[in-house]
Design a protein around this motif. Structure first.
Motif, PDB file in Angstrom:
ATOM      1  N   PHE A  71       0.854  -1.192   0.000  1.00 49.49           N
ATOM      2  CA  PHE A  71       0.000   0.000   0.000  1.00 49.49           C
ATOM      3  C   PHE A  71       0.885   1.237   0.000  1.00 49.49           C
ATOM      4  N   PHE A  72       0.292   2.371  -0.237  1.00 49.90           N
ATOM      5  CA  PHE A  72       1.040   3.628  -0.224  1.00 49.90           C
ATOM      6  C   PHE A  72       0.730   4.380   1.064  1.00 49.90           C
ATOM      7  N   ALA A  73       1.761   4.949   1.677  1.00 54.04           N
ATOM      8  CA  ALA A  73       1.529   5.751   2.880  1.00 54.04           C
ATOM      9  C   ALA A  73       2.620   6.804   3.004  1.00 54.04           C
ATOM     10  N   PRO A  74       2.270   8.004   3.498  1.00 54.31           N
ATOM     11  CA  PRO A  74       3.284   9.038   3.702  1.00 54.31           C
ATOM     12  C   PRO A  74       4.247   8.643   4.821  1.00 54.31           C
ATOM     13  N   ARG A  75       5.325   9.405   4.961  1.00 56.38           N
ATOM     14  CA  ARG A  75       6.289   9.143   6.043  1.00 56.38           C
ATOM     15  C   ARG A  75       5.626   9.388   7.390  1.00 56.38           C
ATOM     16  N   HIS A  76       6.138   8.682   8.397  1.00 59.82           N
ATOM     17  CA  HIS A  76       5.623   8.874   9.751  1.00 59.82           C
ATOM     18  C   HIS A  76       5.894  10.310  10.190  1.00 59.82           C
ATOM     19  N   SER A  77       4.869  11.010  10.679  1.00 61.34           N
ATOM     20  CA  SER A  77       5.090  12.383  11.148  1.00 61.34           C
ATOM     21  C   SER A  77       4.128  12.687  12.271  1.00 61.34           C
ATOM     22  N   SER A  78       4.281  11.964  13.372  1.00 58.04           N
ATOM     23  CA  SER A  78       3.358  12.136  14.499  1.00 58.04           C
ATOM     24  C   SER A  78       3.657  13.424  15.245  1.00 58.04           C
ATOM     25  N   HIS A  79       2.640  13.940  15.909  1.00 61.87           N
ATOM     26  CA  HIS A  79       2.834  15.115  16.756  1.00 61.87           C
ATOM     27  C   HIS A  79       3.531  14.719  18.057  1.00 61.87           C
ATOM     28  N   PHE A  80       3.413  13.441  18.429  1.00 64.34           N
ATOM     29  CA  PHE A  80       3.935  12.996  19.715  1.00 64.34           C
ATOM     30  C   PHE A  80       5.184  12.136  19.525  1.00 64.34           C
ATOM     31  N   PRO A  81       6.289  12.546  20.158  1.00 62.04           N
ATOM     32  CA  PRO A  81       7.512  11.749  20.005  1.00 62.04           C
ATOM     33  C   PRO A  81       7.354  10.334  20.569  1.00 62.04           C
ATOM     34  N   SER A  82       6.404  10.171  21.506  1.00 62.60           N
ATOM     35  CA  SER A  82       6.282   8.855  22.140  1.00 62.60           C
ATOM     36  C   SER A  82       5.561   7.835  21.266  1.00 62.60           C
ATOM     37  N   LYS A  83       4.949   8.292  20.163  1.00 64.00           N
ATOM     38  CA  LYS A  83       4.208   7.351  19.309  1.00 64.00           C
ATOM     39  C   LYS A  83       5.143   6.347  18.673  1.00 64.00           C
ATOM     40  N   GLU A  84       4.722   5.109  18.747  1.00 63.31           N
ATOM     41  CA  GLU A  84       5.544   4.020  18.242  1.00 63.31           C
ATOM     42  C   GLU A  84       5.539   3.994  16.709  1.00 63.31           C
ATOM     43  N   VAL A  85       6.672   3.687  16.101  1.00 63.24           N
ATOM     44  CA  VAL A  85       6.743   3.489  14.649  1.00 63.24           C
ATOM     45  C   VAL A  85       7.266   2.079  14.414  1.00 63.24           C
ATOM     46  N   ILE A  86       6.662   1.367  13.522  1.00 62.24           N
ATOM     47  CA  ILE A  86       7.197   0.061  13.142  1.00 62.24           C
ATOM     48  C   ILE A  86       7.301   0.030  11.623  1.00 62.24           C
ATOM     49  N   GLN A  87       8.510  -0.193  11.135  1.00 60.88           N
ATOM     50  CA  GLN A  87       8.686  -0.388   9.700  1.00 60.88           C
ATOM     51  C   GLN A  87       8.563  -1.879   9.441  1.00 60.88           C
ATOM     52  N   PRO A  88       7.766  -2.270   8.460  1.00 60.99           N
ATOM     53  CA  PRO A  88       7.563  -3.703   8.268  1.00 60.99           C
ATOM     54  C   PRO A  88       8.826  -4.393   7.764  1.00 60.99           C
ATOM     55  N   ARG A  89       9.025  -5.630   8.200  1.00 53.80           N
ATOM     56  CA  ARG A  89      10.099  -6.455   7.630  1.00 53.80           C
ATOM     57  C   ARG A  89       9.638  -6.918   6.262  1.00 53.80           C
ATOM     58  N   LYS A  90      10.581  -7.090   5.376  1.00 50.16           N
ATOM     59  CA  LYS A  90      10.219  -7.472   4.003  1.00 50.16           C
ATOM     60  C   LYS A  90       9.456  -8.796   3.969  1.00 50.16           C
ATOM     61  N   GLU A  91      10.008  -9.772   4.710  1.00 46.15           N
ATOM     62  CA  GLU A  91       9.377 -11.091   4.690  1.00 46.15           C
ATOM     63  C   GLU A  91       9.076 -11.545   6.112  1.00 46.15           C
ATOM     64  N   ASN A  92       7.881 -12.037   6.290  1.00 45.32           N
ATOM     65  CA  ASN A  92       7.483 -12.497   7.617  1.00 45.32           C
ATOM     66  C   ASN A  92       6.979 -13.933   7.522  1.00 45.32           C
ATOM     67  N   VAL A  93       7.164 -14.674   8.601  1.00 41.31           N
ATOM     68  CA  VAL A  93       6.664 -16.050   8.678  1.00 41.31           C
ATOM     69  C   VAL A  93       5.835 -16.151   9.960  1.00 41.31           C
ATOM     70  N   TYR A  94       4.631 -16.732   9.840  1.00 41.90           N
ATOM     71  CA  TYR A  94       3.735 -16.820  11.007  1.00 41.90           C
ATOM     72  C   TYR A  94       4.448 -17.321  12.244  1.00 41.90           C
ATOM     73  N   ASP A  95       5.179 -18.431  12.054  1.00 46.15           N
ATOM     74  CA  ASP A  95       5.727 -19.115  13.218  1.00 46.15           C
ATOM     75  C   ASP A  95       6.782 -18.295  13.940  1.00 46.15           C
ATOM     76  N   HIS A  96       7.390 -17.341  13.243  1.00 40.68           N
ATOM     77  CA  HIS A  96       8.451 -16.568  13.882  1.00 40.68           C
ATOM     78  C   HIS A  96       7.947 -15.279  14.507  1.00 40.68           C
ATOM     79  N   LEU A  97       6.690 -14.969  14.275  1.00 41.87           N
ATOM     80  CA  LEU A  97       6.166 -13.720  14.820  1.00 41.87           C
ATOM     81  C   LEU A  97       5.661 -13.952  16.242  1.00 41.87           C
ATOM     82  N   MET A  98       5.996 -13.029  17.109  1.00 36.66           N
ATOM     83  CA  MET A  98       5.547 -13.123  18.493  1.00 36.66           C
ATOM     84  C   MET A  98       4.132 -12.541  18.581  1.00 36.66           C
ATOM     85  N   MET A  99       3.149 -13.420  18.823  1.00 38.51           N
ATOM     86  CA  MET A  99       1.772 -12.942  18.889  1.00 38.51           C
ATOM     87  C   MET A  99       1.436 -12.575  20.331  1.00 38.51           C
ATOM     88  N   ARG A 100       0.898 -11.384  20.516  1.00 37.46           N
ATOM     89  CA  ARG A 100       0.564 -10.929  21.868  1.00 37.46           C
ATOM     90  C   ARG A 100      -0.928 -10.652  21.975  1.00 37.46           C
TER      91      ARG A 100
END
Lengths: 403, 288
Positions: free
Chosen positions: B39-68
């Motif tokens: 998808f297309f999205a602009p760069r992260h530009s939150s007003h709050f420095p505390s806001k979390e940013v996560i850049q996606p990993r190129k490839e993900n595998v279900y079994d290796h992801l930590m589900m919370r």
């Protein structure tokens, strides 16, 4: 026409059987009736307000330093004053015979709704479910869990969610909060005071120095005091103020202290406080509140809001207060705190030498060298503690623990 | 123009806040077990420095992801945030911060498998979704009335080989919180992707009051633009999984209508009725 005795229609609010009689003027009576009805229906803020009005029967002295301000001059023994309660501003007249008469009541009957919409001070539950989520808590009862964290935030104009975002880094870095893991796992409660500008600080020095009497905080402080009172039996509650939130907390502690209430099992911490710290610390001592090594956390004296608002000399006054009143606070900690206070306003060298020599003479240790353990100093001076930390951690921690 | 974060004055009139331009948005592309999502999205530009940013990993595998779990005390639904961004929106000429759009793309799976039917079966997916929404939004009650309405404006997206839908979650009575928006689609028998948006406006007051001061249109538009740019390409294995799940299943599309769910009990409804009566009575005393 000249009969000044209360007519039969005027019903006593309180003091029928003992104390001073409190009555209502005909114009205020219907509003009082609604308040009473709301209170009986279990409306939290209305209960506080009605109890506040009724407490007039015990005289006004015990309320004096918190939420009363005189309206007009005293004349012929009559006296008029305002009583500021949650959702209600009352004009009360003290008559020459000692009776009280509520002349006028300005009440927000939809106070509950205003609290929900974050237009009035209130208690919020904050939890992380993917994102930070906030929801208002009715009734002013914090979560009954052990070790609950309650953040008292600065007066900010904004949605509670934005207030959480703005406060979370200070809150998570306060030692007693347990860090971001605890906060995200268990969530926390937040006492939010809506307002246009920060409490205390550089621009509101007057408010900062006499914050325990500031009438603009009455409403919020009274609600917080009630919350604190409700929570007195919950174990290990941590009250953490964020920036100007220290003002609201100070006033709430003042209200509780006036009623001789103690919160033995609870802890308090002020993050980056912008209001008078010496007052806050002395009140925390009166309430028997515990603390971490310090009452404050992340205090940055380069921030003028904190230096001026927190009291220029509080870096010296607070250690002295603690030395006088706390048994586990010894002279070494006192010196450490004095050094920190001094160091932070950048006149470190002179005091280091003077304190160092003064103490060095009677304890026989080279204190200036040890003071490096207290704060991070730049350059080669920092090297000695760092080397000790790396190669003799036990020795390092021993020295550090003393200060 | 001149929509900066610096605030020097109060805004008095209605305003339309401005955020980052979608024209400058860059493509975000990642894959989960071979299924490609972009998808297309602009760069992260939150007003709050505390806001979390996560850049996606190129490839993900279900079994290796930590589900919370979303909620630490209830593990009915688990998630892993693959991508997270937020954008601040600002008013005109030094009126400062007005709102924020937060986005989270996460992989969602049930904590324990209560049903064995595949998410590729439309009815099973809808059922799970109802349970998911109940888990997230049903707890909050105001005087017996549910604080959230979900789903609202349910729209089925038919562009992809997997079933997909968008909907809103809107605040009900006694709730001043900002609305949420979702775009969801299954990517395996027991995983689905949740693209979540929070359409937040600053300041105090209920959503209706905010409508009079701050327009939601630009914030909503950015979320719509991002949603419209979503591309899904299922991996061959997943397609095989889907074909197997749909064997013998006549109904292969999601329902066109999905009315808001009701979570309150009859007792709670009665409580809300009582509350309304009390309010009327208060007004009567006040007017008398």
């Amino acid at each position: 026409m000249f009969n000044t005795k209360p007519t039969n229609q005027v019903r006593a609010i309180a003091g029928n059987h003992s104390g001073n009689l409190v009555t209502c003027s005909p114009s205020a009576q219907p509003i009082y009736n609604v308040l009473e009805h709301k209170a009986k229906c279990g409306n939290h803020w209305a209960r506080i307000t009605v109890a506040g009005l009724q407490s007039l029967c015990a005289g006004r002295m015990h309320l004096n330093n918190v939420f009363i301000k005189p309206a007009t001059n005293i004349s012929y023994g009559h006296e008029e004053f305002f009583l500021i309660l949650p959702g209600c501003k009352a004009t009360v007249e003290k008559q020459s015979n000692g009776q009280f008469r509520v002349l006028h009541l300005e009440a927000d009957m939809n106070y509950g709704l205003l609290q929900q919409n974050a237009k009035k001070p209130g208690l919020w539950k904050v939890k992380k479910e993917g994102e930070w989520k906030v929801s208002d808590i009715k009734g002013g009862h914090i979560n009954n869990k052990h070790n609950r964290i309650v953040a008292i935030t600065d007066s900010l104009k904004g949605a509670p969610k934005d207030v959480v975002e703005a406060s979370i880094s200070l809150l998570s870095n306060a030692p007693v909060s347990g860090g971001i893991f605890t906060l995200t796992r268990d969530g926390f409660d937040m006492h939010h005071t809506p307002g246009a500008r920060m409490i205390g600080g550089l621009k509101n020095v007057r408010q900062a120095s006499t914050v325990e009497r500031d009438s603009s905080l009455n409403e919020s402080a009274l609600l917080l005091a009630k919350t604190m009172y409700n929570a007195r039996k919950v174990e290990g509650v941590r009250w953490i103020s964020i920036q100007g939130g220290s003002g609201v907390l100070t006033q709430a502690m003042q209200i509780l202290a006036d009623q001789e209430i103690t919160l033995k099992d609870h802890a308090v911490q002020f993050c980056a406080p912008t209001t008078n710290m010496s007052k806050a610390v002395s009140l925390a001592q009166r309430l028997d509140l515990s603390k971490d090594r310090n009452y404050h956390s992340q205090r940055n004296m380069l921030d003028l809001n904190q230096t001026i608002g927190g009291g220029l000399l509080s870096g010296y006054v607070v250690p002295y207060q603690r030395l006088k009143n706390e048994s586990d606070y010894d002279s070494l900690k006192f010196i450490g705190d004095l050094y920190r206070g001094t160091n932070s306003i950048k006149v470190a060298v002179a005091t280091t030498v003077s304190i160092g020599t003064a103490v060095g003479v009677f304890s026989g240790v080279s204190i200036p060298a040890m003071l490096g353990f207290i704060t991070t100093t730049a350059g080669t001076a920092a090297l000695i503690p760092k080397v000790t930390e790396a190669y003799a951690p036990k020795y390092h921690n021993k020295i550090k623990g003393r200060f | 123009m001149f929509n900066w974060s610096l605030k020097l004055r109060e805004q008095a009139e209605f305003c339309t806040p401005q955020g980052p331009s979608f024209k400058k948005a860059k493509k975000i592309k990642f894959s989960i077990n071979g299924t490609e999502i972009s998808f297309f999205a602009p760069r992260h530009s939150s007003h709050f420095p505390s806001k979390e940013v996560i850049q996606p990993r190129k490839e993900n595998v279900y079994d290796h992801l930590m589900m919370r779990p979303y909620k630490s005390y209830n593990e009915r639904w688990l998630y892993n945030a693959l991508c997270r961004r937020s954008w601040g929106f600002y008013g005109e000429w030094f009126t400062g911060y007005m709102g924020e759009l937060s986005m989270r793309v996460s992989l969602v799976t049930p904590g324990e498998l209560t049903q064995t039917a595949s998410f590729f079966r439309p009815k099973a997916f809808e059922n799970s979704l109802a349970d998911f929404l109940q888990y997230l939004y049903a707890d909050e009650i105001y005087e017996g009335a549910q604080k959230w309405l979900a789903p609202i404006d349910w729209t089925v997206v038919n562009s992809w080989s997997c079933p997909a839908a968008t909907f809103y979650v809107r605040p009900n009575v006694g709730n001043a919180e900002s609305p949420d928006r979702y775009y969801i689609f299954p990517i395996s028998d027991k995983h689905f992707i949740e693209v979540y948006f929070n359409l937040h406006r600053g300041g105090s007051g209920s959503q209706e009051e905010k409508d009079k001061l701050i327009s939601l249109s630009t914030i909503e538009q950015l979320s719509t633009d991002i949603m419209n740019s979503i591309q899904i390409k299922l991996s061959p294995e997943v397609q095989a999984q889907q074909a197997k799940a749909l064997e013998g299943c006549e109904d292969t599309t999601l329902s066109v209508k999905f009315p808001p769910l009701k979570w309150t009990t009859p007792e709670q409804d009665a409580e809300y009725e009582q509350y309304l009566q009390d309010e009327i009575r208060t007004q009567e005393i006040l007017n008398s």
